[in-house]
Every structure is written in C-alpha cells, then in structure tokens.
Design a protein around this motif. Structure first.
Motif, PDB file in Angstrom:
ATOM      1  N   TRP A  88      -6.199 -15.747  85.301  1.00  0.00           N
ATOM      2  CA  TRP A  88      -4.930 -15.486  85.254  1.00  0.00           C
ATOM      3  C   TRP A  88      -4.359 -14.349  84.019  1.00  0.00           C
ATOM      4  O   TRP A  88      -3.394 -13.749  84.181  1.00  0.00           O
ATOM      5  N   GLY A  89      -5.195 -13.970  83.185  1.00  0.00           N
ATOM      6  CA  GLY A  89      -5.144 -12.851  82.258  1.00  0.00           C
ATOM      7  C   GLY A  89      -4.388 -13.671  81.143  1.00  0.00           C
ATOM      8  O   GLY A  89      -4.113 -14.766  80.934  1.00  0.00           O
ATOM      9  N   GLU A  90      -3.758 -12.776  80.452  1.00  0.00           N
ATOM     10  CA  GLU A  90      -2.965 -13.281  79.028  1.00  0.00           C
ATOM     11  C   GLU A  90      -2.018 -14.386  79.536  1.00  0.00           C
ATOM     12  O   GLU A  90      -1.113 -13.977  80.501  1.00  0.00           O
ATOM     13  N   SER A  91      -1.839 -15.261  79.149  1.00  0.00           N
ATOM     14  CA  SER A  91      -0.902 -16.506  79.324  1.00  0.00           C
ATOM     15  C   SER A  91      -0.546 -17.331  78.288  1.00  0.00           C
ATOM     16  O   SER A  91      -1.183 -17.474  77.302  1.00  0.00           O
ATOM     17  N   GLU A  92       0.584 -17.848  78.185  1.00  0.00           N
ATOM     18  CA  GLU A  92       1.420 -18.663  77.493  1.00  0.00           C
ATOM     19  C   GLU A  92       0.823 -20.100  77.434  1.00  0.00           C
ATOM     20  O   GLU A  92       0.154 -20.670  78.593  1.00  0.00           O
ATOM     21  N   THR A  93       0.785 -20.597  76.203  1.00  0.00           N
ATOM     22  CA  THR A  93      -0.413 -21.810  75.944  1.00  0.00           C
ATOM     23  C   THR A  93       0.118 -23.045  76.849  1.00  0.00           C
ATOM     24  O   THR A  93      -0.822 -23.895  77.545  1.00  0.00           O
TER      25      THR A  93
ATOM     26  N   LEU B  61      -5.210 -28.395  73.939  1.00  0.00           N
ATOM     27  CA  LEU B  61      -5.649 -27.023  73.941  1.00  0.00           C
ATOM     28  C   LEU B  61      -5.579 -26.398  72.805  1.00  0.00           C
ATOM     29  O   LEU B  61      -6.020 -25.304  72.284  1.00  0.00           O
ATOM     30  N   THR B  62      -4.926 -26.763  71.869  1.00  0.00           N
ATOM     31  CA  THR B  62      -4.585 -26.190  70.294  1.00  0.00           C
ATOM     32  C   THR B  62      -5.757 -26.199  69.780  1.00  0.00           C
ATOM     33  O   THR B  62      -6.505 -25.220  69.239  1.00  0.00           O
ATOM     34  N   GLY B  63      -6.629 -27.291  69.726  1.00  0.00           N
ATOM     35  CA  GLY B  63      -7.784 -27.655  69.178  1.00  0.00           C
ATOM     36  C   GLY B  63      -8.725 -26.790  69.961  1.00  0.00           C
ATOM     37  O   GLY B  63      -9.844 -26.122  68.903  1.00  0.00           O
TER      38      GLY B  63
ATOM     39  N   ARG C 174       1.362 -14.141  68.965  1.00  0.00           N
ATOM     40  CA  ARG C 174       2.536 -14.609  69.144  1.00  0.00           C
ATOM     41  C   ARG C 174       3.250 -13.725  70.404  1.00  0.00           C
ATOM     42  O   ARG C 174       2.879 -12.718  70.514  1.00  0.00           O
ATOM     43  N   HIS C 175       4.142 -14.388  71.059  1.00  0.00           N
ATOM     44  CA  HIS C 175       4.848 -13.940  72.320  1.00  0.00           C
ATOM     45  C   HIS C 175       5.729 -12.894  71.777  1.00  0.00           C
ATOM     46  O   HIS C 175       6.322 -12.984  70.633  1.00  0.00           O
ATOM     47  N   PRO C 176       5.906 -11.764  72.336  1.00  0.00           N
ATOM     48  CA  PRO C 176       6.477 -10.465  71.661  1.00  0.00           C
ATOM     49  C   PRO C 176       7.909 -10.649  71.605  1.00  0.00           C
ATOM     50  O   PRO C 176       8.664 -10.227  70.662  1.00  0.00           O
ATOM     51  N   SER C 177       8.698 -11.542  72.485  1.00  0.00           N
ATOM     52  CA  SER C 177      10.040 -11.673  72.537  1.00  0.00           C
ATOM     53  C   SER C 177      10.391 -13.159  72.268  1.00  0.00           C
ATOM     54  O   SER C 177      11.624 -13.158  72.060  1.00  0.00           O
TER      55      SER C 177
ATOM     56  N   LEU D  21       6.428 -19.215  70.904  1.00  0.00           N
ATOM     57  CA  LEU D  21       5.468 -19.063  71.942  1.00  0.00           C
ATOM     58  C   LEU D  21       4.188 -18.380  71.505  1.00  0.00           C
ATOM     59  O   LEU D  21       4.138 -17.303  70.843  1.00  0.00           O
ATOM     60  N   VAL D  22       3.147 -19.092  71.908  1.00  0.00           N
ATOM     61  CA  VAL D  22       1.707 -18.630  71.652  1.00  0.00           C
ATOM     62  C   VAL D  22       1.138 -18.016  73.081  1.00  0.00           C
ATOM     63  O   VAL D  22       0.889 -18.910  74.028  1.00  0.00           O
ATOM     64  N   LEU D  23       0.464 -16.789  72.942  1.00  0.00           N
ATOM     65  CA  LEU D  23      -0.350 -16.177  74.192  1.00  0.00           C
ATOM     66  C   LEU D  23      -1.871 -16.450  73.876  1.00  0.00           C
ATOM     67  O   LEU D  23      -2.157 -16.242  72.752  1.00  0.00           O
TER      68      LEU D  23
END
Length: 190
Positions: free
Chosen positions: A69-74, A88-90, A105-108, A112-114
């Motif tokens: 999927w490429g860069e994705s939000e957690t 997922l965090t661990g 961090r998400h740019p906007s 959110l974490v990417l």
C-alpha cells in the motif's frame, strides 16, 4: 510432539462428544479447519522463511501491508493487518529499531502516525517474498491450481459475509448491546 492430535483424531473426538447434538456439522468443520489451516501455515512459515530474517508472522504482515500500500496511517495498517493499534505500535517500533520501517508524523495532522518502508525494508521484502511464496506453494501442493482458486474464492465469500453482515448479526445476538469489554487476563491492581 507430546499431546499433539491429528486433525483426524480431533474430528473423531468431536463426533464422539457432540454426536447427539443438532449441529451444522459441515459448517463447524469448515470454520475449525480454517483456524487449524491458518495456525499450521503460520507456524510453518514462522519456523522456516521468517525465522531466517528474524520476523514474526505479524511483523511480516505489517511489512507486507506497507510494502503493497505504500506510506500508510497506522490505523489503516492495523486494520489491513488484522491487529489492534496497540499491537501495531509495538510491532512498528520493533521494525523501526531493525531499520525496516520509518514512523513519521502526518504532515497535516500531527496526531496521526505514518508508516513507510525504509530502503532496507523494501529490499528485505523483495528478497524474502519469493521464498515466502515458495512455502505458500509447498503448503498448498496437495491441491490443484483450480482447487486453490475455488478455495480462495470460498474463503473470500466467508470474509465478505463477516465484513458485510457480521455487525448486524452481532447486534441481533446481543440485542443491540455493546459487547462486554475484553479482559486482558491480568489481575486487577489492588
């Protein structure tokens, strides 16, 4: 393996124990064998291909999701991997420490974490996935290509049933109530 029972032994024991109950036997066998097959395949792959690159099944699935999927939000990665955000965090921290994934961090929206693969992570997936796929071919060797296609399609329909109608069914079974919270197994603090 001490205490290990074959699938045939288990089926005989189930029939002996539940023989007189009015049950959906074919459906019970299907769900039971989905679980048993998934467990057997996961264990085989963890103890063969994934052991060599020091990955768990869950870590591999997270790498796979981000690779595809490429860069994705957690939140999306956790959903696609079928794991909780806490898990997922661990896993992502471990993969980050190994230099396979980058967390940012998400740019906007800084909340959110990417996740994104590093060059080393992408290289690992290009190297390991063909080996992984060879083991997929090994575990399905007793089936023809057509049987693999038919089984995959049947399992897609099972997944679709749960995805599209599972929530409605849960609400019916629980009379609209929320499910009880999951218990961690830990003892309450005194």
């Amino acid at each position: 393996m001490p205490g290990h029972r074959s699938i045939t032994d288990a089926e005989k024991l189930v029939e002996a124990k539940l023989g007189g109950l009015p049950l959906h036997r074919e459906q019970m066998a299907m769900v039971s064998n989905i679980y048993r097959a998934a467990s057997a395949v996961r264990q085989h792959l963890e103890n063969s291909v994934l052991r060599g690159c020091d990955l768990t099944w869950t870590a591999f699935v997270v790498l796979w999701v981000v690779w595809i999927w490429g860069e994705s939000e957690t939140r999306k990665v956790a959903e696609e991997a079928g794991i909780s955000k806490g898990t997922l965090t661990g896993v992502s921290r471990t993969l980050e420490a190994k230099g396979l994934i980058r967390r940012s961090r998400h740019p906007s929206d800084g909340r959110l974490v990417l996740l994104n693969l590093t060059g080393e992570g992408a290289s690992l997936m290009r190297r390991v996935f063909p080996e992984f796929n060879e083991e997929e071919a090994f575990v399905t060797a007793p089936l023809t290509d057509e049987e693999c296609r038919q089984t995959a399609e049947a399992l897609r329909r099972v997944v679709l049933q749960v995805e599209t109608r599972g929530e409605e069914r849960r609400l019916t079974l629980l009379d609209g109530a929320e499910p009880a919270p999951r218990r961690s197994g830990r003892r309450p603090k005194a």
